[in-house]
Write a protein that holds these residues in place. Structure first.
Motif, PDB file in Angstrom:
ATOM      1  N   TYR A 251       0.859  -1.191   0.000  1.00 63.03           N
ATOM      2  CA  TYR A 251       0.000   0.000   0.000  1.00 63.03           C
ATOM      3  C   TYR A 251       0.891   1.235   0.000  1.00 63.03           C
ATOM      4  CZ  TYR A 251       0.935  -0.670   4.985  1.00 63.03           C
ATOM      5  OH  TYR A 251       1.550  -0.887   6.192  1.00 63.03           O
ATOM      6  N   ALA A 252       0.361   2.339  -0.489  1.00 63.69           N
ATOM      7  CA  ALA A 252       1.125   3.579  -0.579  1.00 63.69           C
ATOM      8  C   ALA A 252       0.267   4.713  -0.021  1.00 63.69           C
ATOM      9  CB  ALA A 252       1.549   3.824  -2.025  1.00 63.69           C
ATOM     10  N   GLY A 253       0.482   5.937  -0.537  1.00 63.18           N
ATOM     11  CA  GLY A 253      -0.353   7.074  -0.168  1.00 63.18           C
ATOM     12  C   GLY A 253      -0.262   7.457   1.300  1.00 63.18           C
ATOM     13  N   SER A 254      -1.323   8.131   1.779  1.00 68.06           N
ATOM     14  CA  SER A 254      -1.335   8.622   3.158  1.00 68.06           C
ATOM     15  C   SER A 254      -1.324   7.490   4.161  1.00 68.06           C
ATOM     16  CB  SER A 254      -2.552   9.524   3.382  1.00 68.06           C
ATOM     17  OG  SER A 254      -3.752   8.832   3.099  1.00 68.06           O
ATOM     18  N   LEU A 255      -1.763   6.293   3.756  1.00 66.16           N
ATOM     19  CA  LEU A 255      -1.713   5.149   4.658  1.00 66.16           C
ATOM     20  C   LEU A 255      -0.269   4.749   4.935  1.00 66.16           C
ATOM     21  CD1 LEU A 255      -3.135   3.018   6.309  1.00 66.16           C
ATOM     22  CD2 LEU A 255      -3.388   1.633   4.242  1.00 66.16           C
TER      23      LEU A 255
END
Length: 575
Positions: free
Chosen positions: A184-188
């Motif tokens: 997973y990437a992004g703000s997570l």
């Protein structure tokens, strides 16, 4: 993708609220609240339990067990549906507003026919609540603040729910033939406290099998968009998931790009331009020749930009690029650094597991030491007494060192009164290994009184840690109003640590407060405030929040060897 436990917890909590709204027995409402918490914190999946197994869970009696079985079998509970039918949908909407309880929501509906959040906001703006008993100026301010909290949260979900969903999807897609990498990437990945949507990345030569796999997962409720490079779905829990498939050779650049933040990426792209390079999700390229000069790993991309690898939790454009250039990037604390948990509860007060079960679970995590800190007597509903806490101390001393040599600390969570006093006198507190002191009431004191209250608690020679300092509940309750710079200075002066409470609905202190407190020279404790065995695993969220606050292991007292920790707990300046 929530466990059945979480679904039933939400249902029973809703039923407790419905009972309260309709003027039902307060004892009954409280019983359902307790059962909800117990089921939510139960380590086993309740969907595999029969009625007898359910009744083995604390606070779950025959009637509640029957309702749980009914829900697991049919998806509904008749008495819950009946209560829902008695209450206008608008009132149920109103009770979702932080700070507005069920009784006040019902009064607004019955007296002023208010049945939506927008109507309530308009009524407050028009001063229509002025003559309504119990809705003074301060109450109306709190309600408006609660409405703003709701609006800010929007469709965002708590980090732990997002992470559960993301890890399940990553596990599924990693099994698809041809998968080279998946995460997973992004703000997570940056571990922000709430998440708008989930970004999943796959490295593979062919994208079609992964798009199809995502669309056919049991948790997929709707396909929002289907493409060769990107597919978006909505899960049965309403969470949007965006999947992107990258060429394996572009993995590092893609991971860096889609992790963000946007402001951090602008900085890295600006650095790339100076030596004639261009950075995109596919790689770092020479603008003249178009040749790729770095792309396979994040470390390779950052190194080609003249930077060390920057942990995702720091990538918020809060000075991390400049620190990296100067060689001053902190070596942030990790879960592996944590030697013990200093704020936990058992079923002696409001915990769900016995002392033995909590100690055994802590030992399984490999801790060198572990503190039990049940509530003190001024939190009256917990019915603590001197005799009970002393008996627990004897029980704990008998267990000390019995689990892989893990040392046990006997502590308590004290209640900070409106004036800044704590529950037990100093002569009694001397017998504890450590004391956590927390605010549990009087959240509406003015700024000056709240500051004085917290500073006085810090100055108590027996208080070692201020627990969940601002008392905030994310999206539900704002933090108290205090001069935090004065409080932080008092903590540094008195050798009182500030807690980073790892419960995902708290994460208190938040990252921005940590950054401010750190400038004052404050030390911190990353604790779970665990009320069940499952809660011990919440440490990851507290550590991530500490990382976002730029903390190193030296800043966090429960990464220290026990001897150094004990010196700090002595509050004599030798820590």
């Amino acid at each position: 993708m929530a466990r059945a436990n979480e679904e039933v917890e939400a249902l029973l909590q809703e039923y407790a609220d419905l009972v309260a709204i309709t003027g039902g027995d307060a004892f009954k409402a409280r019983a359902y609240e307790k059962a909800a918490r117990a089921i939510g914190g139960h380590p086993a999946d309740i969907s595999h339990l029969d009625a007898d197994g359910l009744r083995d869970i604390p606070n779950v009696g025959r009637s509640i067990a029957e309702k749980v079985i009914e829900y697991l079998r049919t998806g509904t509970v008749a008495v819950v549906e009946e209560r829902r039918a008695k209450i206008p949908a608008g009132v149920r909407e109103l009770i979702t507003i932080p700070t507005l309880g069920p009784k006040k929501a019902m009064r607004l509906y019955e007296d002023l026919h208010i049945s939506s959040v927008s109507e309530l906001a308009a009524a407050i703006e028009a001063d229509a609540l002025a003559d309504l008993k119990g809705f003074g100026e301060k109450t109306q301010e709190n309600i408006l603040h609660g409405i703003r909290l709701m609006q800010q949260a929007g469709g965002r979900i708590p980090i732990h729910l997002a992470l559960d969903t993301a890890e399940e999807i990553v596990a599924e897609l990693s099994q698809v033939t041809g998968c080279k990498r998946c995460t997973y990437a992004g703000s997570l990945r940056r571990m922000r406290e709430t998440i708008g949507d989930i970004d999943i990345l796959v490295a593979a030569k062919r994208s079609a099998p992964f798009m199809e796999a995502l669309e056919t997962l049991p948790s997929t409720a709707e396909v929002i968009a289907h493409g060769e490079k990107k597919t978006s779905i909505r899960t049965t829990k309403g969470v949007q998931v965006d999947l992107r498939v990258l060429p394996p050779d572009s993995w590092g650049a893609g991971l860096q790009y889609f992790t963000g933040s946007k402001a951090h990426n602008i900085r890295t792209r600006t650095i790339a331009v100076r030596p004639g390079l261009k950075l995109s999700e596919y790689g770092l390229f020479d603008t003249g020749s178009g040749e790729s000069v770095a792309s396979r790993s994040e470390e390779e991309v950052y190194a080609r930009l003249g930077l060390p690898w920057i942990p995702p939790t720091l990538r918020e454009d809060r000075g991390e690029i400049q620190a990296a250039v100067r060689g001053e990037l902190p070596e942030v604390v990790t879960e592996r650094d944590v030697r013990g948990d200093l704020h936990t509860h058992t079923d002696l007060t409001d915990g769900l597991a016995s002392l033995e079960a909590m100690v055994e679970a802590a030992a399984e995590r490999g801790y060198a030491y572990y503190a039990v800190t049940d509530h003190a007597p001024n939190l009256y509903m917990q019915r603590m007494t001197d005799e009970k806490i002393l008996a627990q101390r004897e029980e704990l001393r008998a267990l000390d060192g019995a689990h892989h040599g893990m040392r046990l600390l006997h502590g308590t969570e004290l209640n900070i009164s409106a004036e800044g006093d704590v529950d037990w006198p100093g002569a009694f507190l001397v017998g504890f290994d450590l004391c956590v002191a927390s605010l549990h009431s009087h959240f509406d004191l003015d700024r000056r009184a709240m500051t004085r209250r917290l500073v006085r608690a810090c100055e108590n020679p027996h208080v070692n840690i201020i627990g969940h300092p601002t008392t905030r509940l994310i999206g539900k309750r704002p933090g108290v109003d205090a001069d935090w710079d004065e409080v932080f200075a008092a903590c540094a002066r008195t050798g009182t640590a500030l807690e980073i409470n790892a419960q995902p609905d708290r994460l208190d202190l938040c990252d921005e407060d940590i950054l401010r407190a750190r400038q004052h020279g404050v030390k911190f404790a990353v604790n779970t405030d665990a009320h069940s065995v499952l809660h011990l695993a919440h440490l990851r969220y507290g550590v991530a929040t500490a990382q976002r606050g730029w903390l190193t292991a030296d800043d966090v007292i429960n990464t220290w060897p026990l001897r150094r920790l004990r010196r700090f707990l002595a509050k004599d300046g030798s820590g």
